[in-house]
Every structure is written in C-alpha cells, then in structure tokens.
Design a protein around this motif. Structure first.
Motif, PDB file in Angstrom:
ATOM      1  N   PRO A  88     -19.453  12.571 -24.469  1.00 19.28           N
ATOM      2  CA  PRO A  88     -19.827  12.079 -23.137  1.00 19.28           C
ATOM      3  C   PRO A  88     -18.703  11.323 -22.438  1.00 19.28           C
ATOM      4  O   PRO A  88     -18.487  11.492 -21.239  1.00 19.28           O
ATOM      5  N   LEU A  89     -17.970  10.498 -23.185  1.00 21.58           N
ATOM      6  CA  LEU A  89     -16.877   9.743 -22.574  1.00 21.58           C
ATOM      7  C   LEU A  89     -15.800  10.685 -22.055  1.00 21.58           C
ATOM      8  O   LEU A  89     -15.299  10.502 -20.943  1.00 21.58           O
ATOM      9  N   LEU A  90     -15.463  11.695 -22.812  1.00 21.33           N
ATOM     10  CA  LEU A  90     -14.453  12.665 -22.359  1.00 21.33           C
ATOM     11  C   LEU A  90     -14.908  13.409 -21.116  1.00 21.33           C
ATOM     12  O   LEU A  90     -14.144  13.572 -20.161  1.00 21.33           O
ATOM     13  N   VAL A  91     -16.140  13.874 -21.105  1.00 19.29           N
ATOM     14  CA  VAL A  91     -16.659  14.626 -19.954  1.00 19.29           C
ATOM     15  C   VAL A  91     -16.649  13.759 -18.698  1.00 19.29           C
ATOM     16  O   VAL A  91     -16.140  14.165 -17.641  1.00 19.29           O
ATOM     17  N   PHE A  92     -17.199  12.557 -18.815  1.00 18.43           N
ATOM     18  CA  PHE A  92     -17.260  11.683 -17.633  1.00 18.43           C
ATOM     19  C   PHE A  92     -15.887  11.150 -17.248  1.00 18.43           C
ATOM     20  O   PHE A  92     -15.640  10.887 -16.065  1.00 18.43           O
ATOM     21  N   ALA A  93     -14.971  11.020 -18.197  1.00 21.41           N
ATOM     22  CA  ALA A  93     -13.606  10.586 -17.884  1.00 21.41           C
ATOM     23  C   ALA A  93     -12.891  11.638 -17.046  1.00 21.41           C
ATOM     24  O   ALA A  93     -12.165  11.298 -16.104  1.00 21.41           O
ATOM     25  N   VAL A  94     -13.088  12.895 -17.344  1.00 23.57           N
ATOM     26  CA  VAL A  94     -12.471  13.966 -16.556  1.00 23.57           C
ATOM     27  C   VAL A  94     -13.077  14.002 -15.153  1.00 23.57           C
ATOM     28  O   VAL A  94     -12.354  14.134 -14.152  1.00 23.57           O
ATOM     29  N   ILE A  95     -14.389  13.855 -15.061  1.00 20.11           N
ATOM     30  CA  ILE A  95     -15.044  13.811 -13.748  1.00 20.11           C
ATOM     31  C   ILE A  95     -14.511  12.632 -12.945  1.00 20.11           C
ATOM     32  O   ILE A  95     -14.141  12.770 -11.770  1.00 20.11           O
ATOM     33  N   PHE A  96     -14.464  11.461 -13.570  1.00 21.28           N
ATOM     34  CA  PHE A  96     -13.957  10.266 -12.900  1.00 21.28           C
ATOM     35  C   PHE A  96     -12.510  10.455 -12.458  1.00 21.28           C
ATOM     36  O   PHE A  96     -12.154  10.128 -11.324  1.00 21.28           O
ATOM     37  N   ALA A  97     -11.675  10.961 -13.355  1.00 14.98           N
ATOM     38  CA  ALA A  97     -10.248  11.118 -13.051  1.00 14.98           C
ATOM     39  C   ALA A  97     -10.046  12.009 -11.832  1.00 14.98           C
ATOM     40  O   ALA A  97      -9.309  11.647 -10.905  1.00 14.98           O
ATOM     41  N   CYS A  98     -10.686  13.156 -11.821  1.00 14.47           N
ATOM     42  CA  CYS A  98     -10.522  14.089 -10.695  1.00 14.47           C
ATOM     43  C   CYS A  98     -10.958  13.457  -9.379  1.00 14.47           C
ATOM     44  O   CYS A  98     -10.230  13.503  -8.384  1.00 14.47           O
ATOM     45  N   ALA A  99     -12.140  12.851  -9.375  1.00 20.09           N
ATOM     46  CA  ALA A  99     -12.669  12.277  -8.131  1.00 20.09           C
ATOM     47  C   ALA A  99     -11.895  11.027  -7.724  1.00 20.09           C
ATOM     48  O   ALA A  99     -11.566  10.851  -6.536  1.00 20.09           O
ATOM     49  N   HIS A 100     -11.582  10.157  -8.667  1.00 19.27           N
ATOM     50  CA  HIS A 100     -10.898   8.896  -8.347  1.00 19.27           C
ATOM     51  C   HIS A 100      -9.492   9.120  -7.814  1.00 19.27           C
ATOM     52  O   HIS A 100      -9.084   8.506  -6.821  1.00 19.27           O
ATOM     53  N   ILE A 101      -8.752  10.010  -8.457  1.00 25.90           N
ATOM     54  CA  ILE A 101      -7.396  10.292  -7.992  1.00 25.90           C
ATOM     55  C   ILE A 101      -7.440  10.951  -6.621  1.00 25.90           C
ATOM     56  O   ILE A 101      -6.652  10.603  -5.731  1.00 25.90           O
ATOM     57  N   LEU A 102      -8.354  11.900  -6.416  1.00 26.04           N
ATOM     58  CA  LEU A 102      -8.499  12.553  -5.111  1.00 26.04           C
ATOM     59  C   LEU A 102      -8.780  11.522  -4.017  1.00 26.04           C
ATOM     60  O   LEU A 102      -8.104  11.497  -2.986  1.00 26.04           O
ATOM     61  N   ILE A 103      -9.759  10.668  -4.236  1.00 29.88           N
ATOM     62  CA  ILE A 103     -10.124   9.675  -3.237  1.00 29.88           C
ATOM     63  C   ILE A 103      -8.972   8.701  -2.990  1.00 29.88           C
ATOM     64  O   ILE A 103      -8.680   8.347  -1.836  1.00 29.88           O
ATOM     65  N   SER A 104      -8.303   8.258  -4.040  1.00 31.20           N
ATOM     66  CA  SER A 104      -7.190   7.322  -3.883  1.00 31.20           C
ATOM     67  C   SER A 104      -6.050   7.921  -3.064  1.00 31.20           C
ATOM     68  O   SER A 104      -5.499   7.260  -2.186  1.00 31.20           O
ATOM     69  N   VAL A 105      -5.733   9.168  -3.330  1.00 33.97           N
ATOM     70  CA  VAL A 105      -4.645   9.837  -2.600  1.00 33.97           C
ATOM     71  C   VAL A 105      -5.051  10.062  -1.139  1.00 33.97           C
ATOM     72  O   VAL A 105      -4.265   9.826  -0.221  1.00 33.97           O
ATOM     73  N   LYS A 106      -6.259  10.509  -0.918  1.00 33.34           N
ATOM     74  CA  LYS A 106      -6.726  10.778   0.455  1.00 33.34           C
ATOM     75  C   LYS A 106      -6.850   9.508   1.290  1.00 33.34           C
ATOM     76  O   LYS A 106      -6.700   9.543   2.504  1.00 33.34           O
ATOM     77  N   ASN A 107      -7.128   8.370   0.655  1.00 36.21           N
ATOM     78  CA  ASN A 107      -7.259   7.117   1.400  1.00 36.21           C
ATOM     79  C   ASN A 107      -5.914   6.530   1.829  1.00 36.21           C
ATOM     80  O   ASN A 107      -5.880   5.633   2.656  1.00 36.21           O
ATOM     81  N   VAL A 108      -4.818   7.022   1.266  1.00 30.59           N
ATOM     82  CA  VAL A 108      -3.499   6.528   1.657  1.00 30.59           C
ATOM     83  C   VAL A 108      -3.113   7.043   3.034  1.00 30.59           C
ATOM     84  O   VAL A 108      -2.558   6.328   3.833  1.00 30.59           O
ATOM     85  N   GLY A 109      -3.416   8.304   3.268  1.00 25.50           N
ATOM     86  CA  GLY A 109      -2.970   8.971   4.498  1.00 25.50           C
ATOM     87  C   GLY A 109      -3.581   8.552   5.728  1.00 25.50           C
ATOM     88  O   GLY A 109      -4.013   7.824   6.360  1.00 25.50           O
TER      89      GLY A 109
ATOM     90  N   SER B 276       0.865  -1.175   0.000  1.00 31.34           N
ATOM     91  CA  SER B 276       0.000   0.000   0.000  1.00 31.34           C
ATOM     92  C   SER B 276       0.900   1.222   0.000  1.00 31.34           C
ATOM     93  O   SER B 276       2.084   1.138   0.289  1.00 31.34           O
ATOM     94  N   GLY B 277       0.351   2.320  -0.360  1.00 34.89           N
ATOM     95  CA  GLY B 277       1.132   3.541  -0.393  1.00 34.89           C
ATOM     96  C   GLY B 277       0.704   4.442  -1.529  1.00 34.89           C
ATOM     97  O   GLY B 277      -0.136   4.087  -2.363  1.00 34.89           O
ATOM     98  N   ILE B 278       1.310   5.602  -1.556  1.00 33.48           N
ATOM     99  CA  ILE B 278       0.933   6.623  -2.514  1.00 33.48           C
ATOM    100  C   ILE B 278       1.248   6.218  -3.946  1.00 33.48           C
ATOM    101  O   ILE B 278       0.475   6.515  -4.867  1.00 33.48           O
ATOM    102  N   VAL B 279       2.346   5.505  -4.178  1.00 33.50           N
ATOM    103  CA  VAL B 279       2.725   5.109  -5.542  1.00 33.50           C
ATOM    104  C   VAL B 279       1.665   4.165  -6.115  1.00 33.50           C
ATOM    105  O   VAL B 279       1.181   4.361  -7.239  1.00 33.50           O
ATOM    106  N   LYS B 280       1.302   3.148  -5.356  1.00 35.98           N
ATOM    107  CA  LYS B 280       0.275   2.208  -5.810  1.00 35.98           C
ATOM    108  C   LYS B 280      -1.044   2.936  -6.047  1.00 35.98           C
ATOM    109  O   LYS B 280      -1.690   2.735  -7.089  1.00 35.98           O
ATOM    110  N   SER B 281      -1.445   3.771  -5.123  1.00 33.85           N
ATOM    111  CA  SER B 281      -2.709   4.497  -5.261  1.00 33.85           C
ATOM    112  C   SER B 281      -2.728   5.391  -6.492  1.00 33.85           C
ATOM    113  O   SER B 281      -3.712   5.424  -7.227  1.00 33.85           O
TER     114      SER B 281
END
Length: 144
Positions: free
Chosen positions: A123-144, A96-101
């Motif tokens: 639609p795929l581009l719009v939802f991909a940007v929404i997903f990317a922002c939220a998914h990366i944020l959640i993944s990074v915050k769950n490491v700490g 586990s860790g920030i690199v994996k996340s």
C-alpha cells in the motif's frame, strides 16, 4: 517492526515541521495557480495514505526489511533525505521557482517510495507513486 512503525512516525513528523511553519508564517499567501481537481484529489489521497502507511503496517500487506542491515539503511537514507529537505526549506525559504518546487516535491516522494520499498509495503508503494506523480505535477504547474 510490527504493526506500528515508530520510525515512520518520526519521519512524517519531521517532514511536516517545515510545512506547518510555512503555513503559519505565510497563511495569507495563496500560490495555487493549477487547480486540476483530479490531480489535487489524487495528491491528497496519496499524501494522507502515505502518512498513514508510514506509521501503520497493515498485516499481510507488508513484509518488513528483507535485506541485511535493512533498518540501518532505512534510517540513514531517510535521515539524509529529511536533512536535505529541511535544509532546502531553510535555504530557499522566501524564494520561489522551479528548483524549489521540484526539490520540495521530489524529496518527500523519494522518502515515501524508498520507505515502501525497504519494508516491502504494497500500500505504501502504491500510494507513494500516486502521490509522487500528482504532487510533482501540481508543484511544477504552480510555478508558471
């Protein structure tokens, strides 16, 4: 490629395999530390919309491959990204860790964004940007 994208279905299916295996093996493991309702909702909406628009092309919302050898580029780049994604799952299985996340959240985001750009799917581009922002944020915050 018409309204149904067989390649997109295969890409999504391969991307889901390590996630399903992980969920089965570590079903009692609850790593959720960051519980921002808005981020979680946006991530889920983005995730399922991306999977939907990777497989189904809604008429008048996508153009298709607009470059020579577009399908070839689409397949090669997505294959390499999927290979890297699965390899990282294997290598960092119990770590586990920030690199994996970061790696396991950025790669699927790139797959969705790249695929949306290659087939010019709004639609795929719009939802991909929404997903990317939220998914990366959640993944990074769950490491700490």
């Amino acid at each position: 490629m018409n309204w149904f994208n067989y390649y997109g279905l295969i890409i999504v299916a391969i991307m889901m395999i390590p996630n399903i295996v992980y969920a089965i093996v570590f079903k009692d493991n609850n790593d959720i530390k960051y519980n921002n309702k808005i981020a979680v909702i946006l991530e889920q909406i983005g995730r399922y919309a991306c999977m939907l628009f990777m497989v189904f092309n809604i008429p008048y919302t996508w153009i298709g491959f607009y470059v020579s050898y577009g399908l070839t580029m689409y397949l090669i780049v997505n294959f390499l990204l999927l290979f890297a994604y699965c390899l990282i799952w294997i290598i960092m299985w119990k770590k586990s860790g920030i690199v994996k996340s970061l790696l396991l959240s950025i790669i699927p985001s790139i797959i969705f964004i790249f695929s949306g750009a290659m087939i010019a799917s709004i639609p795929l581009l719009v939802f991909a940007v929404i997903f990317a922002c939220a998914h990366i944020l959640i993944s990074v915050k769950n490491v700490g």
